[in-house]
Design a protein around this motif. Structure first.
Motif, PDB file in Angstrom:
ATOM      1  N   GLY A  84       0.830  -1.190   0.000  1.00  0.00           N
ATOM      2  CA  GLY A  84       0.000   0.000   0.000  1.00  0.00           C
ATOM      3  C   GLY A  84       0.867   1.242   0.000  1.00  0.00           C
ATOM      4  O   GLY A  84       1.922   1.281   0.633  1.00  0.00           O
ATOM      5  N   TRP A  98      -5.276  -1.999   3.841  1.00  0.00           N
ATOM      6  CA  TRP A  98      -5.179  -3.036   2.812  1.00  0.00           C
ATOM      7  C   TRP A  98      -4.854  -4.414   3.393  1.00  0.00           C
ATOM      8  O   TRP A  98      -4.965  -5.421   2.713  1.00  0.00           O
ATOM      9  CB  TRP A  98      -4.129  -2.622   1.781  1.00  0.00           C
ATOM     10  N   PHE A 164      -3.156   0.666  -3.948  1.00  0.00           N
ATOM     11  CA  PHE A 164      -3.149  -0.658  -3.361  1.00  0.00           C
ATOM     12  C   PHE A 164      -2.633  -1.642  -4.394  1.00  0.00           C
ATOM     13  O   PHE A 164      -2.978  -1.536  -5.579  1.00  0.00           O
ATOM     14  CB  PHE A 164      -4.549  -1.066  -2.902  1.00  0.00           C
TER      15      PHE A 164
END
Length: 193
Positions: A84, A98, A164
């Motif tokens: 991330g 994430w 992400f």
């Protein structure tokens, strides 16, 4: 309920045909997918972030499905990782959103994956690159699968965005010879060995 509008995705595919020494019988494939989403927490401190992980689960599943497709199917995928990257108005803790959605999605789709999904996080602006760490899906001690795949986008993350990333691999490093637990000796019971 926070909203994470998706701006774009990009897929990276790498087939490694040679690493010095004899070429492998089958090229090693690594692939990654990245997504740029709006960061609803950018520019302000929010004490309770944890519940927002559930809002990202559909994104994790969509990215995982597309990544498996890029890998040519689920057969033989034995490495994974996630990362991330927060834009400048975000904070490192925003990338931790994430952990569950990225790891959960890959474990769900890959079935019996037992090992923790390796992760990297950082803050940076457009063009910042990040290394997605890779490890074996069932046993963290398999040294042949310690690796990383670098990704980044020239136009993100913007200050109010999050990037992400998910990555998967098929096979260990070409010509791995650093010992440790061998793939054929994995029991896959505890995620370590």
């Amino acid at each position: 309920m926070p909203d994470f509008p998706l701006r774009k995705t990009m897929i990276f595919i790498e087939d490694i045909h040679h690493e010095g020494g004899p070429p492998p019988a089958i090229p090693r494939r690594r692939a990654a997918i990245v997504a740029l989403v709006k960061n609803p927490f950018a520019g302000r401190y929010v004490a309770d972030l944890q519940s927002a992980m559930d809002d990202l689960k559909p994104l994790g599943l969509m990215m995982t499905d597309r990544l498996i497709e890029a890998m040519g199917g689920i057969e033989g995928i034995d490495g994974y990782g996630k990362a991330g990257l927060a834009g400048e108005a975000g904070e490192l803790e925003h990338t931790a959103l994430w952990h569950v959605p990225g790891g959960y999605a890959m474990r769900e789709r890959l079935g019996a994956a037992k090992a923790i999904v390796p992760s990297a996080m950082k803050v940076g602006g457009p063009g910042t690159r990040i290394d997605i760490p890779l490890g074996h899906i069932n046993a963290a001690y398999v040294r042949s699968h310690f690796d990383a795949m670098e990704v980044g986008l020239p136009d993100g993350p913007r200050a109010d965005e999050l990037l992400f990333a998910l990555a998967m691999s098929r096979g260990g490093r070409i010509h791995h010879r650093m010992g440790g637990l061998q793939v054929e000796d994995v029991t896959g019971e505890d995620g370590l060995r």
